[in-house]
Design an enzyme around this catalytic site. Structure first.
Site, mmCIF file in Angstrom:
data_model
loop_
_atom_site.group_PDB
_atom_site.id
_atom_site.type_symbol
_atom_site.label_atom_id
_atom_site.label_comp_id
_atom_site.label_asym_id
_atom_site.label_seq_id
_atom_site.Cartn_x
_atom_site.Cartn_y
_atom_site.Cartn_z
ATOM 1 C CG HIS A 1 2.843 -3.473 -2.658
ATOM 2 N ND1 HIS A 1 1.904 -3.866 -3.815
ATOM 3 C CD2 HIS A 1 2.166 -3.700 -1.411
ATOM 4 C CE1 HIS A 1 0.692 -3.777 -2.919
ATOM 5 N NE2 HIS A 1 0.910 -4.078 -1.771
ATOM 6 C CB ALA A 2 6.938 -5.486 1.257
#
Length: 129
Positions: free
Chosen positions: A48-49
């Site tokens: 994820h970011a």
């Protein structure tokens, strides 16, 4: 890429070493601390970011790879020293892989958990870049 390896002060002593993470080490106020451990062989974490959250990762024990992507470039950083941390600013996709047996990953975060801050789909991440 908005990442940086940072040395954590190491106080050496014959009885055992000591390292301290204080506000001078990292450029944000600490709002959350957690750690990953007992990661099974072949398992991956991250994926994820974050829109605003920044993280500081430290391999307290063992080692693991951090695969980073800013939408254009990809970089792999191996963490394996308890006196060195990886600062990951917002807007960077991260995956954690190749955990050694007994590895412990400490994560120091600039924000409390908010699901809305996560970008969990890589294609969405690339579009928003």
């Amino acid at each position: 890429m908005k990442i940086k390896l940072i040395n954590i002060p190491k106080i050496e002593d014959p009885r055992g070493n000591l390292s301290v993470i204080e506000k001078e080490c990292i450029p944000f106020e600490i709002k959350r601390v957690y750690y990953l451990y007992d990661v099974p062989a072949g398992a991956e974490r991250g994926g994820h970011a974050h829109k605003k959250l920044q993280q500081f990762l430290v391999a307290l024990s063992g080692s693991f790879d951090v695969i980073l992507n800013d939408g254009v470039n990809e970089k792999v950083v191996t963490l394996n020293k308890p006196y060195e941390g990886l600062l990951i600013e917002n807007g960077i996709w991260r995956e954690l892989k190749n955990f050694s047996s007994g590895a412990v990953c400490l994560v120091v975060a600039s924000e409390v958990f908010e699901e809305e801050d996560y970008i969990r789909d890589f294609e969405d991440f690339l579009i928003k870049k």
